[in-house]
Design a protein around this motif. Structure first.
Motif, PDB file in Angstrom:
ATOM      1  N   ASP A   1      44.001 109.990  -1.842  1.00 24.37           N
ATOM      2  CA  ASP A   1      42.931 109.819  -3.133  1.00 24.37           C
ATOM      3  C   ASP A   1      42.070 108.543  -2.903  1.00 24.37           C
ATOM      4  OD1 ASP A   1      43.917 111.748  -4.602  1.00 24.37           O
ATOM      5  OD2 ASP A   1      45.173 110.584  -5.949  1.00 24.37           O
ATOM      6  N   ASN A   2      42.548 107.800  -1.911  1.00 27.33           N
ATOM      7  CA  ASN A   2      41.958 106.367  -1.585  1.00 27.33           C
ATOM      8  C   ASN A   2      40.986 106.738  -0.557  1.00 27.33           C
ATOM      9  OD1 ASN A   2      43.290 104.780  -3.648  1.00 27.33           O
ATOM     10  ND2 ASN A   2      45.113 104.867  -2.067  1.00 27.33           N
ATOM     11  N   PHE A   3      41.006 107.872   0.153  1.00 28.68           N
ATOM     12  CA  PHE A   3      40.208 108.144   1.378  1.00 28.68           C
ATOM     13  C   PHE A   3      39.146 109.100   1.136  1.00 28.68           C
ATOM     14  CE2 PHE A   3      44.085 106.283   2.860  1.00 28.68           C
ATOM     15  CZ  PHE A   3      43.332 105.295   3.956  1.00 28.68           C
ATOM     16  N   THR A   4      38.657 109.552  -0.172  1.00 33.16           N
ATOM     17  CA  THR A   4      37.765 110.560  -0.458  1.00 33.16           C
ATOM     18  C   THR A   4      36.238 109.903  -0.319  1.00 33.16           C
ATOM     19  OG1 THR A   4      37.792 110.222  -2.656  1.00 33.16           O
ATOM     20  CG2 THR A   4      39.270 111.746  -1.937  1.00 33.16           C
ATOM     21  N   TRP A   5      35.429 110.788  -0.151  1.00 33.25           N
ATOM     22  CA  TRP A   5      34.065 109.985  -0.161  1.00 33.25           C
ATOM     23  C   TRP A   5      33.447 109.410  -1.279  1.00 33.25           C
ATOM     24  CZ3 TRP A   5      32.408 108.708   4.187  1.00 33.25           C
ATOM     25  CH2 TRP A   5      32.252 109.374   5.116  1.00 33.25           C
ATOM     26  N   ASP A   6      34.223 110.049  -2.558  1.00 34.73           N
ATOM     27  CA  ASP A   6      33.972 109.444  -3.936  1.00 34.73           C
ATOM     28  C   ASP A   6      34.506 107.988  -4.098  1.00 34.73           C
ATOM     29  OD1 ASP A   6      32.711 111.782  -4.716  1.00 34.73           O
ATOM     30  OD2 ASP A   6      34.774 112.652  -5.664  1.00 34.73           O
TER      31      ASP A   6
END
Length: 742
Positions: A718-723
């Motif tokens: 979750d910490n590595f998405t483009w968002d």
């Protein structure tokens, strides 16, 4: 004296005699060219007030039947415009009685009647004298506007824009489209030659050489000046081309808006009132006048004067006079100075891209993004990073782009460029096809070339950004010497790779590191892509915004057997070197154990030519994809991905892209940079490329274990998405541009 010599003398004497009345014009041509060389002045950028309100000027002569249809369509188009409006119909050289019914039907319109034919320029000048609003739309009396034609133009009224032109279609759909509204020119050393480009399926607005006089929205005040100075073109043709060149030379920009449609009935008013020979004569005269005013053919003044001596006597008389010479001097000087400062008229339709302004009045941060490499469509990792972050932030931030490598942009770039309010593209830094890889000091000098620096100064003046965001270390020296004055933009450097570390380079005395540190220190803020890069920068502070990927976990299906995937465009040298080393040192052992195993390489456009000369890329089981492709379907088809990289900086997008698609990535330790310490179970590391085979084979043997690892990291990922990365980028903007300003 021989007879032939006497004949030549008489001929030259005749030329001199014919040109004597044109001495003021000759002085203007020579004087403008000389002054432009000796005193080029500063590059000009124009900015106007944000004006609302719309005046529509309709020049009309003897076509009341067509005019009725034009005004009917105009009425519908004005219904979609929620601004003060005014319609001025300039009837000239036609009987007033013929328009009585139309006056009764549209009593709110302003009707002018002139007994004499004013010519096109004169009719527009008469209409402009009565125009009350800041913008005027010039509408030929045989044009039919689409219901949204005017509304589509209004969002392009930027402070630096002089005119926005609609796309023209013929009412006869079978007729060849020589008239479209998108104006350009062919370089011709003998004659000025303009034409209109076919937009095809274009939807993004583009640069336009000049505003078509029958379907264009122009700033009223500036248009009044240009029209007054174009009286020499009367009665018709070439005046609108003159307006456009004058506007560009003064620092304005002109826009072609393909989604604003006008349909042309095209009855040919001029040819109903003038003989064909007279029309041809005026066109020749005005083409020559345009060339004299703007040195369009680039010929020497003596050659232009020689051509002037050869045209008909009537045209020569019409091109006399002190006033005409003064106007030619002013126009020619401005055009030549603009060229001196880098305005390339031949690139206008190719290098200028626009998207409409937001409809609301919220003040957003304005970010001018500068890149030395082509970005769209994103064919390398750095471009992918920029594309994904900009797409997620463009509703909150007004982005503008200044980019190099213009020839690599095209229609396929549109989906990404639509996230920018405007784009300026250029080319000319001097790269040579096939040359050896350059060292960093050479790249620093070449990429920040003078043309880019000039274009950056102009873009800052036009767009007035809050933040200048420089991408890639190759452009870091752009910030040196900038003026840190109140109101000036803040400068942000985004380092995809940090190249510091002279201790690892043989025969390095530290000069390269010192040069880099000096360049980086000129920025207000620096962003890096990995903790390892941040450590190299110390003690220079930096913000970590890692590389991310599109989150495809929701559509995850367990991996099939039999396919390894490498997503490594060969434009990045480490990708090419890494996959060749993998084929040499790891692939043979894997193929020996798994004879049907395939290796698919997404090598990008550069890979085809390399494969032609390197048989390793054509070996058994190897599939090379030599085009820009969406990696999603390839990820869904693969068993796992590989990342055989050594000696890289930054971090690898392909690695996290694989994990967020539910695919294990087997990487070298160097290739895992930025992710190695995140505790990702689906990231399997090998100390070197040769050792990757020993890590891959067990995952191919044990399908159940492979499937378990594919979903092992959901909370961490979750910490590595483009968002997530875009949210961090937005915080950097807030720090540089506080919310009370943005």
């Amino acid at each position: 004296m021989s007879r032939s010599s006497l004949s030549r003398l008489k001929q030259r004497s005749g030329v001199v005699l014919r040109l004597l009345p044109h001495l003021p014009l000759a002085a203007a041509l020579f004087g403008a060219d000389l002054l432009a060389r000796l005193r080029p002045g500063a590059a000009r950028t124009a900015r106007g007030a944000r004006l609302s309100g719309l005046s529509v000027i309709v020049p009309e002569r003897g076509t009341p039947d067509l005019l009725a249809e034009t005004l009917t369509a105009l009425e519908r188009a004005l219904d979609a415009v929620a601004e003060p409006q005014q319609v001025i119909v300039v009837v000239n050289g036609a009987a007033r009685a013929d328009y009585a019914g139309l006056q009764q039907r549209w009593p709110g319109y302003e009707w002018q009647f002139h007994a004499d034919a004013l010519g096109y320029n004169g009719a527009i000048e008469a209409g402009l004298a009565a125009a009350r609003h800041g913008w005027s739309y010039l509408l030929n009396s045989d044009m039919r506007l689409a219901p949204d034609a005017l509304a589509q133009l209004l969002p392009y009224r930027y402070d630096h824009v002089f005119a926005v032109t609609s796309q023209i279609f013929f009412t006869d759909a079978d007729r060849r489209r020589e008239e479209t509204g998108w104006s350009d020119f062919h370089a011709n050393p003998e004659h000025a030659e303009v034409y209109e480009r076919d937009p095809g399926n274009l939807r993004l607005a583009r640069g336009n050489l000049y505003p078509g006089g029958g379907s264009s929205l122009c700033r009223t005040a500036e248009l009044r000046r240009y029209v007054a100075d174009s009286r020499d073109y009367r009665p018709f043709y070439w005046e609108d081309a003159d307006w456009g060149i004058r506007a560009w030379s003064e620092g304005w920009e002109l826009v072609f808006c393909p989604v604003s449609h006008a349909h042309h009935y095209h009855r040919g008013t001029v040819r109903r009132y003038f003989e064909a020979d007279e029309v041809a004569r005026v066109i020749r005269r005005n083409e020559l006048l345009f060339d004299l005013r703007h040195r369009w053919t680039r010929r020497h003044p003596l050659r232009s004067l020689q051509r002037l001596s050869q045209i008909d006597a009537v045209s020569r008389r019409e091109l006399r006079g002190i006033g005409l010479a003064i106007r030619a001097f002013r126009s020619r000087l401005a055009t030549e100075r603009a060229r001196h400062h880098g305005l390339r008229f031949e690139r206008i339709t190719q290098d200028h891209w626009y998207w409409p302004r937001h409809n609301d009045d919220r003040r957003r941060p304005r970010v001018l993004l500068v890149s030395p490499f082509a970005l769209f469509p994103p064919a390398h990792g750095g471009a992918r990073r920029i594309a994904e972050l900009v797409a997620r932030l463009s509703d909150e931030v007004d982005f503008f782009l200044l980019g190099d490598e213009a020839s690599l942009y095209g229609p396929a770039s549109e989906p990404w460029l639509r996230h920018f309010r405007g784009a300026r593209l250029l080319e000319g830094r001097g790269d040579i096809a096939g040359e050896a890889a350059l060292d960093l000091p050479t790249r620093l000098t070449r990429h920040a070339w003078p043309g880019l620096r000039t274009a950056l100064d102009i873009a800052v003046a036009q767009f007035q950004p809050d933040i200048v965001q420089v991408e890639f270390m190759e452009l870091a020296e752009l910030a040196q010497g900038r003026a840190a004055v109140p109101g000036a933009p803040r400068w942000l450097l985004c380092l995809h790779d940090v190249y510091l570390d002279s201790a690892r380079r043989a025969n390095d005395d530290g000069a390269s590191d010192a040069r880099q540190r000096a360049a980086i220190a000129a920025y207000d803020s620096v962003v890096v892509c990995s903790t390892e890069d941040a450590a190299l920068l110390a003690p220079q502070p930096a913000t970590l915004i890692g590389n991310g990927a599109i989150d495809r976990r929701a559509s995850h299906v367990p991996s099939p057997d039999g396919l390894l995937l490498f997503m490594g465009p060969f434009r990045y040298a480490q990708n090419l070197h890494g996959i060749l080393a993998f084929i040499d040192h790891a692939w043979p052992a894997l193929r020996a154990e798994f004879p049907t195993l395939r290796l698919r390489i997404l090598g990008g456009a550069e890979s085809a030519a390399i494969a032609d000369t390197d048989a390793r890329l054509r070996g058994p089981g190897i599939e090379l994809v030599s085009a820009f492709v969406d990696p999603a379907p390839h990820l869904s088809e693969c068993s796992l991905s590989i990342n055989p990289q050594v000696d890289i900086r930054g971090s690898s997008i392909k690695l996290i892209e694989s994990l967020l698609a539910g695919r294990i990535c087997v990487s070298t330790a160097d290739g895992a940079r930025g992710f190695a310490e995140a505790g990702l179970g689906a990231l399997v590391c090998s100390p070197d490329i040769a050792g990757m085979a020993a890590q891959i084979a067990p995952l191919l043997r044990d399908t159940d274990r492979r499937h378990r690892l594919e979903r092992a990291d959901d909370d961490i990922l979750d910490n590595f998405t483009w968002d997530a990365m875009a949210a961090r980028q937005r915080e950097v903007y807030r720090t540089l541009c506080p919310e009370d300003k943005s």
